[in-house]
Structure formats: C-alpha cells, structure tokens
Design an enzyme around this catalytic site. Structure first.
Site, mmCIF file in Angstrom:
data_model
loop_
_atom_site.group_PDB
_atom_site.id
_atom_site.type_symbol
_atom_site.label_atom_id
_atom_site.label_comp_id
_atom_site.label_asym_id
_atom_site.label_seq_id
_atom_site.Cartn_x
_atom_site.Cartn_y
_atom_site.Cartn_z
ATOM 1 N N ASP A 159 39.506 -156.331 37.260
ATOM 2 C CA ASP A 159 41.007 -156.596 36.801
ATOM 3 C C ASP A 159 41.965 -156.144 38.127
ATOM 4 O O ASP A 159 43.224 -156.657 38.127
ATOM 5 C CB ASP A 159 41.595 -155.622 36.072
ATOM 6 C CG ASP A 159 40.362 -155.452 34.630
ATOM 7 O OD1 ASP A 159 40.842 -157.153 34.048
ATOM 8 O OD2 ASP A 159 40.190 -154.679 33.587
ATOM 9 N N ARG A 188 42.614 -139.273 38.682
ATOM 10 C CA ARG A 188 43.377 -139.520 38.049
ATOM 11 C C ARG A 188 44.964 -139.299 38.725
ATOM 12 O O ARG A 188 45.956 -139.437 39.574
ATOM 13 C CB ARG A 188 44.335 -140.044 36.752
ATOM 14 C CG ARG A 188 43.050 -141.071 35.513
ATOM 15 C CD ARG A 188 42.442 -142.098 37.465
ATOM 16 N NE ARG A 188 41.933 -142.758 35.841
ATOM 17 C CZ ARG A 188 41.030 -143.414 36.654
ATOM 18 N NH1 ARG A 188 40.209 -143.601 37.772
ATOM 19 N NH2 ARG A 188 40.123 -144.231 35.795
ATOM 20 N N ASP A 245 44.451 -142.949 30.853
ATOM 21 C CA ASP A 245 44.483 -142.992 32.544
ATOM 22 C C ASP A 245 45.877 -143.551 32.601
ATOM 23 O O ASP A 245 46.568 -143.059 33.986
ATOM 24 C CB ASP A 245 43.444 -143.963 32.488
ATOM 25 C CG ASP A 245 42.624 -143.193 32.974
ATOM 26 O OD1 ASP A 245 42.457 -142.050 32.943
ATOM 27 O OD2 ASP A 245 40.878 -144.365 32.759
ATOM 28 N N SER A 277 32.389 -150.770 30.148
ATOM 29 C CA SER A 277 33.620 -149.994 30.952
ATOM 30 C C SER A 277 33.198 -149.032 31.566
ATOM 31 O O SER A 277 33.064 -147.843 31.087
ATOM 32 C CB SER A 277 34.877 -150.579 30.310
ATOM 33 O OG SER A 277 35.690 -149.210 31.012
HETATM 34 N N1 ARG Z 1 37.593 -141.102 27.950
HETATM 35 C C1 ARG Z 1 37.498 -140.508 29.006
HETATM 36 C C2 ARG Z 1 39.308 -140.343 29.338
HETATM 37 O O1 ARG Z 1 39.895 -139.900 28.752
HETATM 38 C C3 ARG Z 1 38.021 -142.127 30.172
HETATM 39 C C4 ARG Z 1 38.367 -143.126 30.552
HETATM 40 C C5 ARG Z 1 37.668 -144.222 31.223
HETATM 41 N N2 ARG Z 1 36.598 -144.521 31.065
HETATM 42 C C6 ARG Z 1 36.296 -145.434 30.820
HETATM 43 N N3 ARG Z 1 34.948 -145.380 30.780
HETATM 44 N N4 ARG Z 1 36.566 -146.607 31.982
HETATM 45 O O2 ARG Z 1 39.739 -139.591 30.487
#
Ligand code: ARG
Length: 401
Positions: A14, A94, A123, A174
């Site tokens: 991506d 993040r 995110d 993912s």
């Molecule tokens: N659900 C988690 C959060 O919102 C992780 C998000 C990213 N997860 C991923 N498998 N790319 O913090």
C-alpha cells in the site's frame, strides 16, 4: 519546484503504491520515512525500495528507545489496557510516527504528511489528530482512504507501475508489528466463530505445545518501570525482547478480541503481547502492594480513561498530560520485585516484595507476633454500621432484597 510530502513508509504494497499515486494525483515529491519501532524487518532494504519506487528521499530512523521510554512504559505505568485485553501496541506507535512525520516535514519544508491508513480504522484518526496537534500547518494525504481501490486493484496498479509486489501479499492477514506487540486481522479472522489458525501467531507457541515444566521469572521495577529481568539490569528494549522470548516459549500472550473501533465498527483482532502480558500482571501486583486502597481504586478509573485516550488518538492532549501527572505521582513507591510463573499459556504472579510495601506481616498474621488490636474492632463497626442501623429502622423496606 514540486511541493513535498513526508510519507510514513512501511515497505509494504500500500505505501509503495502510495508513493507513485501521490506523484500522479498530487504532483508532489515524496520523502519516505520509516520509523524503526521494533518490527524486525530489513530496514535498509525498505529504504532502498522506497527510492526504487519513486521517493526522492528515504530515511530510516531508529525509534525503539523513544518508543519504549516515552510511549510504552508510561502506558504500562498507567495500566492502560483497552477494553480489558488490548495492550495498545499499534495504538501507541501512531503518535510517535506521526510526530516524526511532522518533524521531518518541518525540517524538509514539506507542505504535507501522508500515511497508508484506510478510512475504516483507528490508525487514520491517530495520525490525523496527532498531525493536527503538532503540525496544524500541514495537510494530510491518505491515499488508501482516497483511492478506493480493492486489494486486487492495488496489486494491478502496482504491477502496471512495476512496483514489486511482495510475496507476503499472498498472506490474507493484515499485520502490524512493533516491540510491544503484534496485531493481526482480516482473512479467516473476520469470522468471529473461527478459531485463529496457528499460522497467525509468530511470537508464541501454542499452550498445548509449551514445556511441561513452568518457568519462573523475576521482574524488578523502579517507580513503575521495569529495570531488571531475573536480577539482571536491562534497558527497556532489551528487557522487552528478552521477555517476549521467555513468555512466548510458554505460550503466554495470545489475545483474541472483538473490539470497538472509534469509527463505530466492531472488529475481530488477534494480538500477541508476551512481554506486555507479563509486565502488566507484574506491575499491577506491585501496585497492589505499594498503593493504598483509595489510590488503587481511583487509578483503575484513570487506567480505563488512559487506555481510551490512547486508543482514540488523543496522546498529544491536555487530558493526557493531566492523567499522566496523576499516574506519575502514583508510581513514586512502585519499586520492588515480582515473581511470575509462566506455564502453558498462563502467567501467574506468585511472589512480590518491596521496601515500600504496605503489607505488614505484623498486622496481617494470625500467628504469634500479631499487633492488630482486635478490641478496637467492635467500636469501629458500631460507627461504620450506624447509617445502616438508622435506615433499617426508619425505612423497613430496606430489608426487602
Ligand atoms: N485494532 C488495533 C488498533 O486499532 C490494531 C490496528 C492495526 N491492525 C492491523 N492488523 N493492521 O489499535
């Protein structure tokens, strides 16, 4: 001269497609920034790939110490666990990455930052809100949110522009990885009834296959920060990495969660956090011994608020500063050692000691040496129970439960 944008680059499909897409759609030069938060990838290869797919500049920054000391450990001190189970590994990284993007953007004279998040997750919120807080002058470009491409279309786009499509794209999952944990979603995990296949786990063995003998580990804390493992002083990064291995070998740290995203969706995610599972348990056990009943009770409320604000992208907020001040104050005496037993997927605190312990043997014991004055109890109970006695007399239906 083209305007510049600083992109959080992972090396995946991506964000690689995004480099090309931003160039085409926005006519901007892309500076790729990869933050090393402990994903254990070949980051020099990632950097080269960014340049190959069209970035004008590509930087890799080792942020592991910063991540642990400024983000992970404060969250540990706060006992910040979202909805009772999620140790917030992804969520904590993040604001760090977004702050880095803003810093690089200001240094490079860029007008925007960019990330690869879709429009469905948390995110995007964390990146955008952090940028709003720290770099309100900067635009945010989120290609994956704007372009509306499916996975297949993204792959086709990449192939058309000779962007290498990694074999891992064949994986239906993912996955986000950093030092504090792994987050895995998509594929068969989208069926909440389906047990996660073994292949989603990378850091933990199945509890069934864990050793038949338990392993005991000792965690030393100073003011709520883990500083030693089995009596050996270690920096935060090394301590977490070492503990991942020990706990992972005993199947500790698997989490299967249906969680509430900020954008209103319930989603199913699998987490692996072997070190986090042990450290949260140990830290809470030490707090139980060194904090008063009132401190503990209020701290639980603060912990839930703390976890929510991290999850919801409000790291850089006054609310966080306020809660942090309380949490930091509570950690003054959270110094001591906790002994934990790891056995077939379980992590059990079996011992704790602290020179600030509020547990006093001479008060608790039923044996000789008891200094608790039992003759004072009836008077205490007389007054404690007074409101109940009055109410049951005046309002007899109080007894009708
Ligand atoms: N659900 C988690 C959060 O919102 C992780 C998000 C990213 N997860 C991923 N498998 N790319 O913090």
């Amino acid at each position: 001269m083209a305007e510049k944008v600083v992109l959080a680059y992972s090396g995946g499909l991506d964000t690689s497609a995004a480099i090309r897409w931003i160039k085409e759609e926005h006519g901007m030069d892309v500076i790729a920034v990869t933050a090393d938060v402990g994903a254990e990838k070949d980051l020099e290869a990632v950097r080269k790939k960014a340049l190959k797919v069209g970035a004008v500049k590509a930087l890799v920054m080792d942020m592991r110490e910063t991540f642990v000391n400024q983000f992970v450990f404060p969250a540990l001190q706060a006992d910040a666990i979202y909805q009772g189970v999620y140790p917030l590994a992804t969520a904590l990284s993040r604001p760090l990455i977004a702050r880095l993007l803003v810093d690089v953007a200001h240094k490079e004279g860029a007008s925007a930052v960019s990330h690869g998040c879709t429009g469905k997750g948390n995110d995007q919120v964390r990146f955008d809100v952090t940028t709003a807080a720290l770099g309100p002058d900067l635009k945010v470009i989120a290609p994956a949110r704007d372009w509306g491409m499916t996975r297949e279309q993204t792959i086709a786009y990449a192939k058309k522009h000779r962007i290498p499509v990694p074999v891992t794209v064949a994986s239906p999952y993912s996955i986000d990885v950093n030092l504090w944990g792994r987050s895995v979603e998509c594929g068969v995990l989208e069926d909440p009834w389906a047990e996660p296949p073994e292949e989603v786990y990378a850091w933990t063995v199945s509890p069934q296959k864990a050793p038949k003998e338990p392993l005991y580990v000792e965690i030393g804390f100073e003011r709520g920060i883990p500083i030693a493992l089995n009596k050996k002083k270690l920096g935060g990064v090394a301590l977490i990495q070492e503990l991942h291995k020990l706990a992972g070998k005993h199947g500790v740290g698997r989490i299967d969660h249906i969680e509430d995203r900020l954008v209103g969706i319930k989603s199913r995610e699998i987490y692996e956090a072997p070190a986090g599972t042990v450290l949260f348990a140990a830290h809470k056990a030490l707090e139980a011994m060194t904090l008063s009943k009132e401190q503990l009770r209020f701290k639980q409320t603060v912990a839930a608020e703390y976890a929510s604000l991290i999850y919801n992208g409000l790291w850089f907020s006054s609310f966080h500063q306020d809660l942090m001040a309380y949490v930091q104050s509570t950690q003054r005496h959270v110094t001591g050692t906790v002994r934990v037993k790891l056995f077939k997927g379980t992590c059990t605190v079996v011992g704790r000691k602290s020179s600030y312990s509020l547990y006093q043997h001479k008060l608790a014991t039923y044996d000789v040496g008891d200094q608790f004055d039992q003759s004072a109890a009836p008077g205490f109970i007389q007054i404690w129970g007074l409101p109940v006695r009055v109410q049951s007399q005046v309002q007899p239906d109080t007894k009708d439960i």
